[in-house]
Write an enzyme that holds these catalytic residues in place. Structure first.
Site, PDB file in Angstrom:
ATOM      1  CG  ASP A  13       2.518 -33.686  -1.124  1.00  0.00           C
ATOM      2  OD1 ASP A  13       2.149 -33.749   0.055  1.00  0.00           O
ATOM      3  OD2 ASP A  13       2.749 -32.622  -1.720  1.00  0.00           O
ATOM      4  CE  LYS A  16       7.767 -37.324   3.440  1.00  0.00           C
ATOM      5  NZ  LYS A  16       7.373 -36.567   2.252  1.00  0.00           N
ATOM      6  N   GLY A  40       1.646 -33.130   5.238  1.00  0.00           N
ATOM      7  CA  GLY A  40       0.304 -33.681   5.173  1.00  0.00           C
ATOM      8  C   GLY A  40       0.377 -35.128   4.739  1.00  0.00           C
ATOM      9  CG  HIS A  41       2.012 -38.059   6.751  1.00  0.00           C
ATOM     10  ND1 HIS A  41       2.994 -37.918   5.813  1.00  0.00           N
ATOM     11  CD2 HIS A  41       2.630 -37.964   7.948  1.00  0.00           C
ATOM     12  CE1 HIS A  41       4.143 -37.741   6.424  1.00  0.00           C
ATOM     13  NE2 HIS A  41       3.952 -37.756   7.719  1.00  0.00           N
ATOM     14  CD  GLN A 223       8.166 -30.335   5.149  1.00  0.00           C
ATOM     15  OE1 GLN A 223       9.055 -30.468   5.965  1.00  0.00           O
ATOM     16  NE2 GLN A 223       6.906 -30.309   5.499  1.00  0.00           N
ATOM     17  CB  VAL A 298      -3.017 -33.648   2.793  1.00  0.00           C
ATOM     18  CG1 VAL A 298      -3.707 -34.031   4.097  1.00  0.00           C
ATOM     19  CG2 VAL A 298      -2.934 -34.856   1.874  1.00  0.00           C
TER      20      VAL A 298
HETATM   21  P1  IMP Z   1       6.761 -23.946   3.924  1.00  0.00           P
HETATM   22  O1  IMP Z   1       7.325 -25.270   4.305  1.00  0.00           O
HETATM   23  O2  IMP Z   1       5.345 -23.727   4.401  1.00  0.00           O
HETATM   24  O3  IMP Z   1       7.668 -22.809   4.275  1.00  0.00           O
HETATM   25  O4  IMP Z   1       6.638 -23.908   2.314  1.00  0.00           O
HETATM   26  C1  IMP Z   1       7.786 -23.898   1.492  1.00  0.00           C
HETATM   27  C2  IMP Z   1       7.560 -24.741   0.242  1.00  0.00           C
HETATM   28  O5  IMP Z   1       7.543 -26.110   0.590  1.00  0.00           O
HETATM   29  C3  IMP Z   1       6.245 -24.483  -0.497  1.00  0.00           C
HETATM   30  O6  IMP Z   1       6.452 -24.670  -1.866  1.00  0.00           O
HETATM   31  C4  IMP Z   1       5.336 -25.570   0.058  1.00  0.00           C
HETATM   32  O7  IMP Z   1       4.273 -25.853  -0.825  1.00  0.00           O
HETATM   33  C5  IMP Z   1       6.329 -26.722   0.150  1.00  0.00           C
HETATM   34  N1  IMP Z   1       5.948 -27.717   1.160  1.00  0.00           N
HETATM   35  C6  IMP Z   1       6.059 -27.616   2.499  1.00  0.00           C
HETATM   36  N2  IMP Z   1       5.656 -28.748   3.094  1.00  0.00           N
HETATM   37  C7  IMP Z   1       5.306 -29.586   2.118  1.00  0.00           C
HETATM   38  C8  IMP Z   1       4.854 -30.937   2.121  1.00  0.00           C
HETATM   39  O8  IMP Z   1       4.703 -31.607   3.147  1.00  0.00           O
HETATM   40  N3  IMP Z   1       4.583 -31.484   0.898  1.00  0.00           N
HETATM   41  C9  IMP Z   1       4.772 -30.792  -0.254  1.00  0.00           C
HETATM   42  N4  IMP Z   1       5.215 -29.540  -0.292  1.00  0.00           N
HETATM   43  C10 IMP Z   1       5.489 -28.942   0.878  1.00  0.00           C
HETATM   44 MG    MG Z   2       2.030 -34.182   2.002  1.00  0.00          MG
END
Ligand code: IMP
Ligand code: MG
Length: 429
Positions: A13, A16, A40-41, A223, A298
């Protein structure tokens, strides 16, 4: 400068979407190389807000070919929901291309994600519940379903049966749930086949050909560094490589083809989900930064945990990604603070530590050692030149630059596409 990777340097977040969208005008191809609809963008164009989860931000830029690389896991239902939502608002999505090697998130993996999290109890990861982890696990276990399988119904059926053989035992005998019917899943997946078919390509070939022709390709990470399966705060991480190396494996390009690696960082820090976060603020202080920054997820709507800028993380991200540039977003959120702390090292059980601790327990114990930078009160959202920023804002950026050991090339000062200060073009121009 034809091949540019954009990665997050913190826990996601960082903005990007804005950085890649900002580069958008200069690039020909945007490749998403890892993750899925856990991302989530939010991109704001002409006051219109677009929230994307699976599709690369580049889909909103005219003349750009968006590509979903082999390193991504795709939820087909979400894919078509996002495509339809954009089409309804008059956006053209027909240029989207998908790697035949990309993996699919079958519906049973959403179920597995939520169920296994529940069983972890106190040790839960706080996943987004989108089936991301189980689908990458299936990939590694060699029971994953790939995009190309959609075009061979009998192979698809066999693979779904294979994947479910094991999972159904778990679901029924351990998790006390109903078994999933392989036939139902197969038919559901097949229902997307004809719509997906025209998008499917050999993405590695397409990208390498584009580079040979001198086109500019942007590799967009989902991520972020601290959520990377290898380099993040394991086990509180996502299940893919969100660092720069992931762009090579997740898109099918060699490291020698990469020209620039851009790291995106917030001017402070946020994290969603569980796991260590040394500069985290609690109580009113945390709430204030969350409100000011609008820090709510998001994807899941969860309130984000908030904290000050962590330069140890910044320098670590710079190292593991080989960053050439930094983009600092949301500097405007810090306007009005009298003093702004920057974490320059950690105190780990009484010992000063300057680099990321190599053991998880040390990182869990790390307490921030702060340096205090003087703040500013002037509205900076209209500023477009570095020299026009209040001197203290300039010093804040220069300090980040110094400790992270990377130049800050772009500074975000507001939500809009245009609200940025560009010191160096990210494409090397
Ligand atoms: P997963 O990717 O759903 O398996 O979640 C694993 C961890 O990564 C959790 O703490 C999520 O909140 C975090 N996470 C996954 N995708 C994002 C992202 O795009 N932004 C921020 N945190 C993320
Ligand atoms: Mg995001």
């Amino acid at each position: 400068m034809p091949a540019v990777i954009v990665v997050g340097t913190q826990w996601g977040d960082e903005g990007k979407g804005k950085a890649t969208d900002h580069l958008g005008a200069a690039v020909d191809l945007v490749v998403k190389f890892n993750g899925g609809n856990n991302a989530g963008h939010t991109v704001v164009i002409d006051g219109e807000k677009y929230a994307l989860h699976l599709l690369p931000a580049g889909i909103l830029s005219e003349g750009v070919t968006p590509i979903i690389g082999n390193g991504v896991v795709i939820d087909l239902e979400v894919l078509f929901q996002e495509i339809e939502a954009l089409e309804e608002r008059g956006m053209d999505t027909s240029r989207l291309r998908i790697s035949s090697n990309a993996h699919i998130i079958p519906s049973y993996n959403r179920l597995m994600d939520r169920t296994t999290e529940k069983f972890l109890g106190k040790r839960q990861i706080g996943t987004t519940g989108r089936g991301i982890g189980p689908s990458y696990a299936d990939k590694m276990n060699r029971i994953g379903i790939r995009v190309q399988d959609l075009f061979d119904p009998s192979i698809l059926r066999q693979k779904v049966e294979g994947a479910l053989a094991n999972k159904n035992h778990l679901l029924v005998k351990v998790f006390n749930k109903r078994a999933v019917d392989p036939e139902e899943v197969t038919n559901e997946l097949l229902s997307y086949a004809e719509r997906v078919r025209p998008m499917v390509v050999d993405a590695s070939l397409l990208v390498n050909d584009a580079l040979d022709e001198g086109k500019t390709v942007l590799f967009e990470a989902g991520q972020a560094t601290m959520l990377d399966i290898d380099h993040g705060t394991y086990p509180f991480v996502t299940s893919s490589n969100a660092t720069a190396g992931g762009a090579c494996t997740g898109a099918g390009v060699g490291p020698t083809r990469i020209d620039a690696v851009v790291g995106v960082t917030k001017a402070y820090t946020t994290r969603v989900g569980e796991g260590p976060f040394p500069t985290e603020l609690f109580g009113e202080e945390g709430d204030e930064l969350r409100e000011r920054g609008g820090e709510f997820g998001v994807t899941t709507g969860r309130p984000r945990r908030t904290g000050w800028f962590d330069a140890v993380v910044g320098r670590y991200a710079s190292r593991v990604n080989g960053l050439t540039d930094l983009v600092v977003t949301k500097l405007d959120v810090l306007t009005g603070y009298e003093q702004i702390p920057i974490c320059v090292a950690y105190d780990v059980d009484g010992v000063r530590v300057d680099e990321m601790p190599m053991n998880q327990s040390d990182f869990h114990h790390a307490k921030p050692i702060y340096e205090y930078m003087p703040g500013w009160t002037e509205d900076i959202t209209k500023v477009r030149k570095f020299e026009d920023l209040p001197v203290n804002a300039q010093r804040y950026i220069e300090r980040i630059e110094e400790i992270s050991k990377v130049r800050v090339s772009v500074i975000g000062v507001g939500a809009g596409r245009e609200a940025a200060i560009v010191r160096h073009q990210l494409t090397g121009a």
